[in-house]
Scaffold this active site. Sequence first.
Site, mmCIF file in Angstrom:
data_model
loop_
_atom_site.group_PDB
_atom_site.id
_atom_site.type_symbol
_atom_site.label_atom_id
_atom_site.label_comp_id
_atom_site.label_asym_id
_atom_site.label_seq_id
_atom_site.Cartn_x
_atom_site.Cartn_y
_atom_site.Cartn_z
ATOM 1 N N GLU A 132 0.449 -1.116 0.097
ATOM 2 C CA GLU A 132 -0.431 -0.373 -0.536
ATOM 3 C C GLU A 132 0.767 1.381 -0.122
ATOM 4 O OE1 GLU A 132 -3.295 0.789 0.037
ATOM 5 O OE2 GLU A 132 -3.946 -1.752 -0.734
ATOM 6 N N SER A 143 -52.222 -32.908 -5.606
ATOM 7 C CA SER A 143 -52.789 -34.078 -4.511
ATOM 8 C C SER A 143 -52.034 -34.159 -3.262
ATOM 9 C CB SER A 143 -52.292 -35.496 -5.279
ATOM 10 O OG SER A 143 -53.597 -36.094 -6.079
#
Length: 672
Positions: free
Chosen positions: A135, A403
Amino acid sequence: MAQRPFKRQQTVRKGATTPRKRKKRVSSSGGSGGKKSGSGILSKIGGMIPGPEAIARFIVIMGIWGLVIGGGIVAYYGYGLPEKISFEVASERKPSIRVISVDGAVLGSYGDRYGSPVEVSDLPDHVGLAFASIEDRRFYDHFGIDILGILRASWVNLTSGRIAEGGSTITQQLAKNLFLSPERNFGRKIEEVLLALWLEFKFTKQQILSLYLNRIYFGSGMYGIDAASRHYFGTDPRRLNLYEAAVLAGLPKAPSRYNPLVDPEDSAKRANVVLDAMASNGVITAARAERAKQRTVRTTRQGKSGPGVRYFTDWVLDRVRDYIGYVDQDLTIHTTLDSRLQEIAEFNLERALASPVAQQKNVGQAALLAMTPDGAVRAMVGGRDYFESQYNRVTQARRQPGSVFKLFVYLAALDKGIGSNDWMRDMAISINGWEPRNFDRKHHGTMSIRDAVATSNNSIAVQVAMEVGLDNVIKKAHDMGVSSELGREPSLALGTSEVSMLDLTGAYAIVANGGFSVFPHAIRKIVGQGGVVLFERSDEFPVRLMNPLHAGEMNNMLSSVVAKGTGRNAIIDRPAAGKTGTTSDSRDAWFIGYTAELVAGVWMGNDNGSPMDDVSGGDLPAKLWHDFMLHAHQNLPVRSLGKAALARSQKVGEDGSWREFTSGFTTGNTKQ
């Protein structure tokens, strides 16, 4: 008098000679007189060039104005800079919510989660060095602004023709993270620079790096290295190894893209870049960097389940406010879901849909729900792919049950004195011009109610529904937890009104437990900050909804469906009962069944309602139910279905009596 002509002549001569002299000077510029004339021009130009004193005076004036303007800008943007900063994390954030399975696995984490503050001096050296290397490689050398870094980044961006590298330091990133909005403009950049200089003046490098590590976003709602370390690797940040540190250091650039839980391979590539940066900066050797590199990131499993569990956690989160109101603190939600059963459900559902048969028969979607006989949800898969569709087909969808709905027809019949051993004739009937047909388009003469249930006979089901009354069938369905509006028409007996899988499976659980009320539920306990219990499910006294004799008789009929009827594909290594369901043109196919330990429902179909190719409930749904239940019951003792009902009766102090239940149950059942 003699002077007048002379004066006029002199005037004329003067006027005549002037233009001739100018013309001569102009024309002589390129002649023999040009050198003399040119030297005159240079002399004049030289008189216009400022001397050293004038240049110095100009520079001083501009410098003073630069200082004035620069001071004004600094004063304008520097007004209100903070005087101090705390190492504690910010309090304004989304509450963190963790969802836990009944066996202790983390099913999901939501909201913003901050870990405990840590100082970089307490971490292994390679942790801070990893972040600095990738970084801000000159972090320990600059004063908050890295001039060389800005020039290097500008050159890289210029030569690549795109923004390939940034020049912001860790100190600048911290300043932006702490105080500034995400917007990009000239004023915000000036504030960022001023704040970076102020931070460097107020704090040491180690303190700045500590602040940065405690506040940076690591994806998955994790803020700070403590939260990220525990979330991804299940470890204290003080025990992070080199590769784990590299993985975390690679996340701030693109937390979503490099998230090791989302894409472990891409995350590993990024971590390897961090290791190379560390070697390039000389903080580790190249050989050590090569040894540490991996092809994929191995994280702590957040539970055994895949993305399908999100259907369940979304359902849970939608119900938190019903129990504790507005969520304004971190929560831990303890649920009823079993991560092992969830994994089994997801695996078998995915395998069933990926099978050549399912693809040939145009089966696009499926859903599976499993719960205990008292309604505790153990597994839920709301569709084949959560990332493609978050629509939960267990809780949100309303489909025709076919059903499977006959359960309520025959329960209403039992209440009216029609038993499983009674006989009825399977024959062609017509009701206001509507003629129900059996699945095989044939009629089979006289048969018992038990056989009619086992073979899913449509003609007899409609006859029974008309005899006991459609209103009684509707009331029975509502009393047993069906919350949908049901159409009062003869085709209701064949399941033409749309209902949810959650309601239907809960109704079958009532039969499985011997006839006691069931509230399908998922939340056992909600714990807030400091371990305060905000909600805990109590062992509520269930209401008996069915005559225990009727529950036993219904259980017997549903057992015959699996043993010798349409549900034979669901036979497993222990007593089981259930019911198949298929709608017109095979648009929906169901199987809902149970054992002494577990009730499970399966649905297959297509979201757009398009027909499948000859798929019935006794086919692929029953096979999926079989595969799930067979794996789910591994290493469990075999128990008869009656044992479950008996255990339930003993738990609630059943004395053998029963009472009819009023419709008030339906209102309560819709809560969860």
